[in-house]
Each structure stands twice: as C-alpha cells, then as structure tokens.
Enzyme design. Structure first.
Site, PDB file in Angstrom:
ATOM      1  NE  ARG A 140      -3.649  -2.364  -0.041  1.00 25.08           N
ATOM      2  CZ  ARG A 140      -3.283  -3.425  -0.780  1.00 25.08           C
ATOM      3  NH1 ARG A 140      -2.215  -3.353  -1.570  1.00 25.08           N
ATOM      4  NH2 ARG A 140      -3.969  -4.543  -0.770  1.00 25.08           N
ATOM      5  CB  SER A 142      -8.209  -1.273   4.784  1.00 24.87           C
ATOM      6  OG  SER A 142      -8.745  -2.473   4.313  1.00 24.87           O
ATOM      7  CD  GLU A 158      -5.017   0.028   2.987  1.00 31.10           C
ATOM      8  OE1 GLU A 158      -4.692  -0.966   3.671  1.00 31.10           O
ATOM      9  OE2 GLU A 158      -5.683  -0.058   1.942  1.00 31.10           O
TER      10      GLU A 158
END
Ligand SMILES: Cc1cc2nc3c(=O)[nH]c(=O)nc-3n(C[C@H](O)[C@H](O)[C@H](O)COP(=O)(O)OP(=O)(O)OC[C@H]3O[C@@H](n4cnc5c(N)ncnc54)[C@H](O)[C@@H]3O)c2cc1C
Length: 302
Positions: A175, A224, A297
C-alpha cells in the site's frame, strides 16, 4: 493570484472553484472547504495552472475518487486538483497492453479488459478508486496489486514537465510506492494476457461476491483504515481490532463496521474530529492490549 485564476478559468475547458467543499469528493463524506479546486480537462491547462501556482506548490493535493482519504476541516489554504473526464480515456495496443487515463475508475478498466478477452485486471473490479489513486497506493486485493500489472506511468511534475516512468524503476511496497508527491499521474499502461471471456467474467463475479460477503458496501467508508501489521500470529488487522476493541465504540456518527472491524463508517454526518477520535482510540486500545503499533492505510489530509 486569485484574480489571475479567475480570468484563466474563463478560457479553459476545465473548471476552477474557490472555497469549495470537498465533502462530496470523498467516500467518507467528510472534509472542509478547499481554497481552490481545479478540474483540468487538457494537459496544457493543467501545466498553465501549475505555472500560476509556483510558490503554492506545497499546498497542492491530487485527489482521485477520494476512497482512501480522510480530509480535515482545515484545508482552507490548500489547492486540490482532480483530473477531469478527458483523462479517463482507455485504449488497447496490438500486444494486449491496456492504456488508461488516470482519472478512470478501476472497475471500468477491469470491464474494458474483460470485453476484450484480456485477463490480469480482474482485481480492479473490486477497488472503488481511480487508476491514479491505485498507482499511488499500490492498491490490490485477492492476491494481485498494481505492481503486478503496471508497465509504466506517464506523469506531469509540478513544474509542468511530462515524462514516463517505467514500473521497473518504481519501488512498490504494501500500500505504498516511492513515487514523489510532486507528480500528477496522467495515464498508465498495463500488461494483460488473452483468455476466454467466460473465465474472466467468472473470476470477476467470484471476487465481487467475496467482497460483498466480507466488507460493508454502499456505505460511507474509507475502506481499510489500518494496514495489516506484521505480528507473530499472522493475524489480520480486522481480527486484532475485533479481539481488542468493543465493536460498538463510536464517536459521534463515526463507528466501527459490524461487518468488518477495520472499516470505519460515517453513519450519517460524522465530523473529521469524530472519525479522527475513533481512529486514535482504536490505535491506542490495540497498542495497550497487544503492543502492536497500527499504521494507517487511510490518508489524512490536513
Ligand atoms: C469500500 C472500499 C473498499 C476498498 N477496497 C480496497 C481494496 O480491496 N484494496 C485496496 O488496496 N484498497 C481498497 N480501498 C481503498 C481505496 O479504494 C484505494 O486506495 C484506491 O486505490 C484509492 O484510489 P482513489 O482514486 O480513490 O484515490 P484517493 O483516495 O483520491 O487518493 C489516494 C492517494 O492517491 C493520490 N492520487 C490520486 N490520484 C492521483 C493522480 N492522478 N496522480 C497522483 N496522485 C494521485 C492522492 O494524492 C492520495 O495520496 C477501498 C476503499 C473503499 C471505500
């Protein structure tokens, strides 16, 4: 500068808004008013705009579909650029390379590949962002990430220079990428391989079904919230949160999803503070109970 931009705005295809609410440009439906919100429709007006800004480059932020952003109330000095519809073109080369503008939604690229019997981009059907956001985040699901399919990305830097970066020269991590923040991604090329359309359709169907079963959809969320941390038991972050934080925890209208503990939801009219307080509370509780430091995230824009 604002006066110059007002004149500039009358001679372009794109749109410039001043003191503009970002709320409807994020999935969380949270965010204050930007000083300037610019939707360019051509490369030349994007370059011209950047040259106008010069000294204000530090305050620039590129926004995609806003599906990974928590924007604060204090963005009144910031300038947002969101690529317009002209940046969402998609095409195909003879050797099955898909070229997509960076404002196009991931799912449209997945559909395009499927229509042309091309496999590899099925995972994009499950990510609700744009190609630009996906490259920045190295987004992924069900075992595939952008790094696995991206060949190159065409960019414009904040001085207006356009060039292409080969994906071999990008360092992708979970990510995140090392692409500098002063780049606007314009278009990208992806590798694919020929396959039977039925197989591709089935894969997309299975992915969507799996997603539907495990995650809250059609709600105001940023996906998320935290990244999966490295931990000795190999637990996913949703498990860690579920085991250590009361699932009924809420701050104002910000609450933890009952379907997926790492998805936080704006149930109606949550403020930035509500969501930020919830994030900090969960982080603190998990640290106290497990010693694990959770990393976001979701990106907070101040
Ligand atoms: C319901 C839901 C499900 C999700 N599921 C997943 C999932 O399965 N897997 C996953 O990885 N993520 C998932 N996400 C998170 C999110 O969708 C991804 O991170 C997505 O790729 C972000 O794209 P975006 O266009 O919305 O980017 P934004 O959220 O608008 O921005 C994210 C970052 O990308 C940068 N950016 C955006 N466009 C450009 C551009 N043109 N040039 C330069 N920088 C740019 C922004 O500056 C910012 O740093 C989910 C989110 C939601 C709400």
């Amino acid at each position: 500068m604002l006066k110059d931009l007002d004149i500039f705005s009358k001679n372009i295809k794109g749109k410039i808004k001043f003191n503009y609410s970002l709320k409807n440009h994020t999935w969380l439906n949270i965010g204050g008013n930007a000083k300037i919100f610019f939707i360019p429709e051509t490369l030349s007006e994007l370059r011209e705009f950047l040259l106008y800004l010069k000294k204000e480059n530090n305050n620039l932020f590129i926004i995609g579909a806003g599906s990974n952003l928590l924007i604060s109330d204090n963005v009144q000095n910031r300038i947002f650029i969101k690529l317009g519809k002209n940046f969402n073109k998609i095409s195909l080369t003879k050797n099955n390379v898909v070229i997509a503008g960076c404002s196009i939604l991931d799912k449209n690229v997945s559909n395009f590949a499927c229509e042309h019997n091309l496999s590899g981009l099925e995972f994009l059907s499950c990510i609700p962002g744009t190609i630009g956001g996906g490259i920045r985040m190295n987004s992924g699901c069900f075992g595939t990430e952008f790094k696995d399919v991206l060949l190159s990305v065409q960019v414009m830097d904040f001085s207006g220079r356009v060039y292409t970066i080969n994906s071999k020269n990008i360092n992708f991590e979970y990510r995140q990428t090392n692409l500098p923040k002063n780049l606007i991604f314009l278009s990208a090329s992806f590798k694919t391989n020929k396959k039977d359309k039925k197989e591709i359709e089935e894969k997309i169907y299975k992915f969507k079904e799996k997603k539907e079963r495990s995650q809250p959809l059609r709600v105001k969320t940023g996906g998320s919230t935290f990244k999966n941390p490295k931990n000795p038991l190999g637990k996913k972050v949703w498990q860690i949160i579920k085991e250590n934080v009361d699932n009924q925890t809420s701050f104002g209208d910000a609450k933890i999803s009952e379907k997926h503990s790492n998805f936080f939801i704006n149930i109606n009219n949550a403020s930035f503070k509500d969501m930020h307080d919830l994030i900090n509370f969960v982080k603190k509780k998990v640290k106290e109970k497990t010693g694990i430091s959770l990393q976001l995230e979701l990106e907070i824009v101040n």
